[in-house]
Design an enzyme around this catalytic site. Structure first.
Site, mmCIF file in Angstrom:
data_model
loop_
_atom_site.group_PDB
_atom_site.id
_atom_site.type_symbol
_atom_site.label_atom_id
_atom_site.label_comp_id
_atom_site.label_asym_id
_atom_site.label_seq_id
_atom_site.Cartn_x
_atom_site.Cartn_y
_atom_site.Cartn_z
ATOM 1 N N LYS A 25 65.491 21.842 -27.557
ATOM 2 C CA LYS A 25 65.447 22.995 -26.657
ATOM 3 C C LYS A 25 66.852 23.506 -26.369
ATOM 4 O O LYS A 25 67.093 24.712 -26.283
ATOM 5 C CB LYS A 25 64.729 22.621 -25.353
ATOM 6 C CG LYS A 25 63.230 22.394 -25.538
ATOM 7 C CD LYS A 25 62.563 21.733 -24.322
ATOM 8 C CE LYS A 25 61.092 21.450 -24.625
ATOM 9 N NZ LYS A 25 60.363 20.849 -23.491
ATOM 10 N N GLN A 78 61.789 17.901 -17.948
ATOM 11 C CA GLN A 78 61.026 17.369 -19.079
ATOM 12 C C GLN A 78 60.012 16.339 -18.589
ATOM 13 O O GLN A 78 60.350 15.411 -17.855
ATOM 14 C CB GLN A 78 61.978 16.749 -20.117
ATOM 15 C CG GLN A 78 61.289 16.246 -21.378
ATOM 16 C CD GLN A 78 60.661 17.357 -22.222
ATOM 17 O OE1 GLN A 78 61.088 18.508 -22.178
ATOM 18 N NE2 GLN A 78 59.630 17.027 -22.975
ATOM 19 N N ASP A 132 58.674 26.919 -17.690
ATOM 20 C CA ASP A 132 57.560 26.195 -18.310
ATOM 21 C C ASP A 132 56.217 26.792 -17.893
ATOM 22 O O ASP A 132 55.186 26.475 -18.486
ATOM 23 C CB ASP A 132 57.582 24.729 -17.854
ATOM 24 C CG ASP A 132 58.125 23.793 -18.914
ATOM 25 O OD1 ASP A 132 58.052 24.139 -20.102
ATOM 26 O OD2 ASP A 132 58.618 22.714 -18.539
HETATM 27 N N1 GUN Z 1 56.520 17.464 -22.269
HETATM 28 C C1 GUN Z 1 55.772 17.769 -23.347
HETATM 29 N N2 GUN Z 1 55.669 19.103 -23.464
HETATM 30 C C2 GUN Z 1 56.363 19.652 -22.448
HETATM 31 C C3 GUN Z 1 56.623 20.987 -22.045
HETATM 32 O O1 GUN Z 1 56.185 21.969 -22.637
HETATM 33 N N3 GUN Z 1 57.390 21.131 -20.944
HETATM 34 C C4 GUN Z 1 57.858 20.071 -20.243
HETATM 35 N N4 GUN Z 1 58.600 20.304 -19.172
HETATM 36 N N5 GUN Z 1 57.644 18.816 -20.588
HETATM 37 C C5 GUN Z 1 56.896 18.617 -21.692
#
Ligand code: GUN
Length: 281
Positions: A50, A94, A117
């Site tokens: 990311k 995350q 998100d």
């Molecule tokens: N863990 C797995 N997928 C995601 C996501 O799209 N966002 C976040 N914050 N954590 C994740």
């Protein structure tokens, strides 16, 4: 029959090109803050990706790593700090957090205007109401990919296998809203005779995290099959769909890796741009 392979890398690149061009025209540099707690290797790898993506499109990456031993209060106070920081347009915590911590509380602490998100109850509520706004990245990435390949959803029967708040539930909402107009069923671990349900699908989405759950017998000939599964197995990364066998039945199919994953990451950039434009306008 061999299914058309829906290449998430290609579609993600088109989204990134758009975001890069838009960012270049701004008077400021949007900032994306990532919060990574603990030492889960998969989470580290996701966040690394990311941050790299952000750099590629000109978004500033602001990264915070906390040890697994951190307290809930410390996580919340970091989120408070990022909420107050004007240079931060998007905040991503995350998930999952280490067991002793509550991910949901951390997400709820994020300023909804910075919730790139799309997982804050405010933004999920807007989604439920059919309003525009920051939407969860994986569902919006899937919609973008269908659109790119000209796969219509109106009047189609969609079956979403999985009811997580991250993917299954918001995707079901998006597919059934006005404009997308699919007829949606949500299947899950308690669904009786799963194959008989999924065989009804023109668009079948597997988002459960069970490697190879969906086989050729689950798929209507010619259906579009979207594999959201990211399962680490002894044989490497595996989706929820038996790729080779289902490719013989489906009309279109996403691979793992290289399908939905790149789209999730691209939509995070798109949401960060949108958050920046909204906040700073
Ligand atoms: N863990 C797995 N997928 C995601 C996501 O799209 N966002 C976040 N914050 N954590 C994740």
């Amino acid at each position: 029959m061999a299914a058309r392979i829906l290449d998430g890398k290609v579609v993600a690149q088109s989204v990134k090109d758009e975001v890069r061009a838009a960012v270049a025209s701004l008077q400021y540099q949007p900032g994306l803050a990532t919060v990574l707690v603990g030492d889960d290797p998969a989470s580290h790898s996701y966040v690394r990706g990311k941050r790299r993506d952000a750099g590629e499109v000109g978004i500033r990456s602001i990264h915070h790593e906390l040890p697994a031993s951190v307290s809930q209060e410390e996580v919340l106070s970091l989120v408070d700090e990022l909420n107050a920081d004007d240079e931060v347009d998007g905040i991503l915590v995350q998930l999952p957090l280490p067991e002793a911590l509550e991910g949901e509380a951390a997400v709820q602490r994020i300023d909804p205007a910075k919730d790139v998100d799309g997982l804050h109850p405010f933004n999920l509520g807007r989604l439920m109401l059919g309003h525009s706004g920051l939407r969860p990245c994986t569902p919006s990435g899937i919609m973008r990919m269908l659109d790119f390949y000209g796969i219509g959803t109106s009047g189609e029967q969609a079956v979403v296998v999985g009811r997580s708040f991250l993917v299954g539930r918001p995707l079901a909402m998006i597919l059934s809203e006005r404009g997308a107009d699919a007829t949606v069923s949500v299947a899950h671990s308690r669904t009786r005779d799963l194959a008989s349900v999924t065989r009804e699908a023109d668009i079948l989405v597997a988002a459960v995290g069970v490697p190879g759950l969906i086989g050729p017998d689950h798929v209507k000939p010619g259906a579009t099959v979207i594999d959201v599964g990211v399962n680490r197995t002894d044989g490497g990364l595996a989706g929820d769909v038996q790729f080779d066998a289902v490719a013989e039945v489906a009309g279109a199919l996403t691979p793992v890796p290289g399908g939905v994953g790149p789209m999730t990451r691209a939509m995070l950039l798109s949401n960060t741009l949108r958050a920046a434009q909204t906040r700073r306008s």
